[in-house]
Design a protein around this motif. Sequence first.
Motif, PDB file in Angstrom:
ATOM      1  N   LEU A  87       0.853  -1.191   0.000  1.00  0.00           N
ATOM      2  CA  LEU A  87       0.000   0.000   0.000  1.00  0.00           C
ATOM      3  C   LEU A  87       0.885   1.236   0.000  1.00  0.00           C
ATOM      4  O   LEU A  87       1.341   1.684   1.046  1.00  0.00           O
ATOM      5  N   PHE A  88       1.112   1.785  -1.177  1.00  0.00           N
ATOM      6  CA  PHE A  88       1.964   2.967  -1.270  1.00  0.00           C
ATOM      7  C   PHE A  88       1.141   4.246  -1.143  1.00  0.00           C
ATOM      8  O   PHE A  88       1.431   5.105  -0.306  1.00  0.00           O
ATOM      9  N   ASP A  89       0.113   4.393  -1.968  1.00  0.00           N
ATOM     10  CA  ASP A  89      -0.713   5.608  -1.912  1.00  0.00           C
ATOM     11  C   ASP A  89      -2.133   5.283  -2.367  1.00  0.00           C
ATOM     12  O   ASP A  89      -2.651   5.870  -3.313  1.00  0.00           O
ATOM     13  N   VAL A  90      -2.750   4.331  -1.677  1.00  0.00           N
ATOM     14  CA  VAL A  90      -4.077   3.834  -2.042  1.00  0.00           C
ATOM     15  C   VAL A  90      -5.159   4.753  -1.476  1.00  0.00           C
ATOM     16  O   VAL A  90      -4.990   5.353  -0.417  1.00  0.00           O
ATOM     17  N   GLU A  91      -6.297   4.850  -2.177  1.00  0.00           N
ATOM     18  CA  GLU A  91      -7.458   5.573  -1.651  1.00  0.00           C
ATOM     19  C   GLU A  91      -8.109   4.706  -0.568  1.00  0.00           C
ATOM     20  O   GLU A  91      -9.033   3.931  -0.827  1.00  0.00           O
ATOM     21  N   LEU A  92      -7.658   4.849   0.659  1.00  0.00           N
ATOM     22  CA  LEU A  92      -8.081   3.968   1.748  1.00  0.00           C
ATOM     23  C   LEU A  92      -9.588   3.994   2.018  1.00  0.00           C
ATOM     24  O   LEU A  92     -10.156   2.950   2.366  1.00  0.00           O
ATOM     25  N   PRO A  93     -10.292   5.134   1.886  1.00  0.00           N
ATOM     26  CA  PRO A  93     -11.741   5.107   2.125  1.00  0.00           C
ATOM     27  C   PRO A  93     -12.494   4.139   1.214  1.00  0.00           C
ATOM     28  O   PRO A  93     -13.573   3.659   1.564  1.00  0.00           O
TER      29      PRO A  93
END
Length: 334
Positions: A151-157
Amino acid sequence: MINLFISKSNDPAYNLAVEEYLTYQYVTNDPILYIWQNSNTIVVGRNQNTYAEINIAEAMKDEVKIIRRNTGGGTVFHDMGNVCYSLIVNNDKNSQSNFEIALQPIIQYLRSEGLNANFSGRNDIEIDGYKISGNAQLKTITKILQHGTLLFDVELPRILKYLNVDPEKIKHQKVKSKPARVANIKAILTENEKEIELNDFIENVINSYTKNDEVKWIEFNDSEKESINELFEEKYCSREWTFAKNEDFEISNKKYLETKGLIEIKTNVDKGKITNIKIYGDFLGYTGTEALEFALINTDYDYHAVKNILDKFSLKEIFGDNFEAEDILNLLFN
């Protein structure tokens, strides 16, 4: 020497077809490192119930691609801020199939950036208690595949929006909440006053595995491309592959087993015999449940009859470490 392939596609069906080809058909005695990314995708574990794991309405409304992979473990969301790696090595007496050992190059790289990265649980990498990587394995007669997410820069929501957490896991406090458990590597680096772009991060991950080896770039010939395309069209683009494990059953039992994972067994019984059975879960075995399910069909719905079948299989390979026949029997007959 290490063989390297970086996919230029962001289509999960194509990327999983490449991975399967590299695992089962590509001929080499040297390790293979495969780097790939999927856009707007939910990937379901081999043994999971697709409909139960996903908020289907939200996913379909947002045109999220849904696909099943060949390995066990849980459901994950991929976007272009996530990096997937696959490490494929020979399955011989000198090979290492331990998750922690295989992940050491990535962990050591993250530590070199000043991050408190550690192996955690059954198959994760965490930084300061936040999960940044989940992993799974598959074994064939000749190869071991280990792959995972970073997970480098994932849209976590969007993880919260699309993925369901089973109440059994919440009850056992294995999962307290999705947002609290995961974090992006880029955000943690920024907090530590470090800035790394995605392409540089990918290059550093590759270097963590290849720095001591000569690199051979994989280039597929026409025949290999045709084999990959067959897997792409006939398997991974097939709705049956992703959804066929979901059927109606008469008997259903589910339990979360500490350190082992969630397991659910759905069974049809007619005139005292098992007529159909499906086993779901996020357990981390190396093979699927299909052979065991097939062997149990037409078996008497009887404790000892089922145990005789279970004893013929390596439950560790199907379900993961520490699984015993009693775990399955308790679900079937309690």
